[in-house]
Write an enzyme that holds these catalytic residues in place. Structure first.
Site, PDB file in Angstrom:
ATOM      1  N   TYR A   1      72.649  94.264  26.629  1.00  0.00           N
ATOM      2  CA  TYR A   1      73.309  93.544  25.536  1.00  0.00           C
ATOM      3  C   TYR A   1      73.595  92.123  25.986  1.00  0.00           C
ATOM      4  O   TYR A   1      74.083  91.908  27.096  1.00  0.00           O
ATOM      5  CB  TYR A   1      74.624  94.250  25.183  1.00  0.00           C
ATOM      6  CG  TYR A   1      75.419  93.598  24.067  1.00  0.00           C
ATOM      7  CD1 TYR A   1      74.914  93.528  22.775  1.00  0.00           C
ATOM      8  CD2 TYR A   1      76.692  93.079  24.306  1.00  0.00           C
ATOM      9  CE1 TYR A   1      75.657  92.945  21.751  1.00  0.00           C
ATOM     10  CE2 TYR A   1      77.445  92.503  23.284  1.00  0.00           C
ATOM     11  CZ  TYR A   1      76.917  92.438  22.007  1.00  0.00           C
ATOM     12  OH  TYR A   1      77.660  91.873  20.994  1.00  0.00           O
TER      13      TYR A   1
ATOM     14  N   ASP B   1      72.394  87.692  32.901  1.00  0.00           N
ATOM     15  CA  ASP B   1      73.593  87.800  32.084  1.00  0.00           C
ATOM     16  C   ASP B   1      74.658  88.490  32.930  1.00  0.00           C
ATOM     17  O   ASP B   1      74.655  89.710  33.083  1.00  0.00           O
ATOM     18  CB  ASP B   1      73.298  88.587  30.802  1.00  0.00           C
ATOM     19  CG  ASP B   1      74.519  88.680  29.901  1.00  0.00           C
ATOM     20  OD1 ASP B   1      75.648  88.440  30.387  1.00  0.00           O
ATOM     21  OD2 ASP B   1      74.344  89.006  28.709  1.00  0.00           O
TER      22      ASP B   1
ATOM     23  N   LYS C   1      83.948  87.045  29.876  1.00  0.00           N
ATOM     24  CA  LYS C   1      84.926  88.056  30.290  1.00  0.00           C
ATOM     25  C   LYS C   1      85.866  87.588  31.419  1.00  0.00           C
ATOM     26  O   LYS C   1      86.799  86.848  31.133  1.00  0.00           O
ATOM     27  CB  LYS C   1      84.204  89.373  30.592  1.00  0.00           C
ATOM     28  CG  LYS C   1      83.490  89.864  29.316  1.00  0.00           C
ATOM     29  CD  LYS C   1      83.036  91.287  29.250  1.00  0.00           C
ATOM     30  CE  LYS C   1      82.623  91.609  27.812  1.00  0.00           C
ATOM     31  NZ  LYS C   1      81.277  92.056  27.598  1.00  0.00           N
TER      32      LYS C   1
END
Ligand SMILES: *Cc1c(COP(=O)(O)O)cnc(C)c1O
Length: 434
Positions: free
Chosen positions: A147, A242, A270
């Protein structure tokens, strides 16, 4: 436990569903995959959270990863309070964004320059634009079950949220956009090689989660990341890691430091925002200066580099990096939890495989350790749904999907881990008997 223990949560969710689609602002939160109603949270403190009915939980969601110090760490709260007293946003340069850029550049081997944005989604989208602009090619390769946020071209085979809902893709993504994304299975270098061969000189970048976290935690096999590096070099494509989850979680220098494979571009989010909305992308000076204003690839943001978000990120990283034992400690908790869950399941006779890397893990309800999305989705999701409910009723807050990671924080300790394992043993027994 009966539904009366969740009275206020149920009331608030009923109100929520009137004005928020599904009652939530991000789909997985709705508990559809575990066939239940979400608990509405009121507060968090360290490893613990409390819902609006006053029920307490040991938290393994930690806002899906940002809270590596746990909830409401006093230094982070203080930094946010102090920053906000000086104003919330300026739309002009401020010092904290320079401080955070220096910190990120000093810890990530492949990053000299960084651009802050407001979410991981935005960072991924922008990094892809940079890769396309720089290589003058359009196609990208991504992996099944990885994702990278919800930008049009990146939603294909995108893991947890999408996996949970069984949607192969999303309506609203133009076919022409989806066609720019080529999909390969994770941990399979031959598949990537074949795609490069089928599209010579057309592929701008390979984007990958160096430790997969959105099909549940799946580890890269030895040589996989180095193999991707080599294939990108051979084909003049950029390698994009990522590291929105793995950055500052797998190690202080992310998965790239841990596995010693250096990408051209890195996507962050995050943890670097300490629980406030932040994303970032970074790489060499040469690449990053292709972005406006030094270059002509455009990307902008009213709230980018927001001083309060920067302060939360800086406070979080300063505490994390000052503790030279932090990553060893987090890993020791991860090992203890994984071993405890596996032995409980073994004793009870329920197939369970735990993949654990440092402070993140997934307990898959199946015999085999998955190495890709196909294998991950062989898990018994009905069993997971029961387990999730049994754990929630005992005071353990897990993400409501088999395909999400569990996140540990520095606020967790051995006592909480052992308590969690005991609850898991009871929960698994309850699953077995009905
Ligand atoms: C969470 C996540 C994103 C998206 O970040 P948002 O801030 O939710 O937009 C991108 N990539 C990975 C690997 C993620 O886990």
């Amino acid at each position: 436990m009966t539904s009366s223990n969740f009275k206020k949560s149920l009331e608030i969710m009923n109100r929520a569903r009137a004005h928020l689609p599904g009652g939530v602002n991000s789909p997985v939160r709705a508990y559809r995959a575990v066939d239940g109603d979400p608990v509405v949270l009121r507060s968090g403190n360290g490893a613990m959270i409390t819902d609006v009915d006053g029920n307490e939980y040991i938290d393994y969601v930690n806002s899906y990863g940002p809270l590596i110090l746990g909830h409401a760490h006093p230094d982070v709260i203080h930094a946010v309070q102090e920053a906000s007293k000086s104003g919330t946003s300026f739309g002009a340069p401020t010092e904290p964004e320079v401080d955070l850029a220096e910190l990120v550049a000093s810890t990530f081997p492949s990053i000299e320059m960084v651009r802050f944005v407001n979410s991981g989604t935005e960072a991924a989208m922008s990094a892809i634009r940079l890769a396309r602009g720089q290589t003058k090619k359009d196609l990208i390769i991504k992996f099944e079950g990885c994702y990278h946020g919800h930008a049009d071209g990146l939603l294909a085979s995108a893991g947890s949220g999408v996996a949970t809902f069984g949607l192969p893709d999303s309506p609203g993504v133009p076919a022409a956009m989806a066609a720019q994304t080529l999909i390969a299975p994770y941990n399979n270098l031959e598949a990537v090689k074949s795609i490069f061969e089928a599209h010579p000189d057309k592929i701008a970048a390979v984007v990958v989660e160096p430790v997969a976290g959105n099909m549940g935690v799946v580890a890269p096999q030895p040589e996989y990341l180095a193999g991707l590096r080599l294939l990108c070099d051979q084909n003049d494509a950029l390698l994009i890691f990522d590291e929105v989850i793995s950055g500052f979680r797998v190690s202080a220098s992310g998965a790239q430091g841990f596995f010693d494979v250096h990408p051209d571009l890195t996507i962050l989010g995050k943890i670097i925002g300490g629980g406030l909305p932040v994303g970032a992308y970074g790489g060499s000076r040469e690449l990053m200066e292709e972005m406006a204003p030094t270059g002509d690839i455009y990307q902008a943001g009213t709230l980018s580099g927001n001083p309060i978000a920067m302060a939360a990120g800086l406070a979080t990283l300063n505490i994390l990096l000052a503790d030279s034992e932090a990553y060893n400690y987090l890993n020791s908790l991860g090992v203890r939890l994984a071993a405890g869950l596996e032995s409980a399941a073994k004793d009870i006779g329920i197939p369970l495989s735990v993949v654990q890397i440092g402070s993140t893990l997934t307990a898959f309800f199946q015999d085999a350790v998955p190495t890709n999305y196909d294998e991950a989705t062989r898990s018994d999701t009905a069993m997971f749904a029961k387990f999730h409910r049994e754990m929630l009723n005992r005071g353990v807050h897990l993400a409501p999907s088999q395909y999400e990671a569990w996140f540990l924080s520095l606020a967790h300790d051995e006592k909480l881990i052992d308590q969690t394992v005991n609850y898991a043993r009871e929960a698994l027994m309850a699953c077995q008997s009905n």
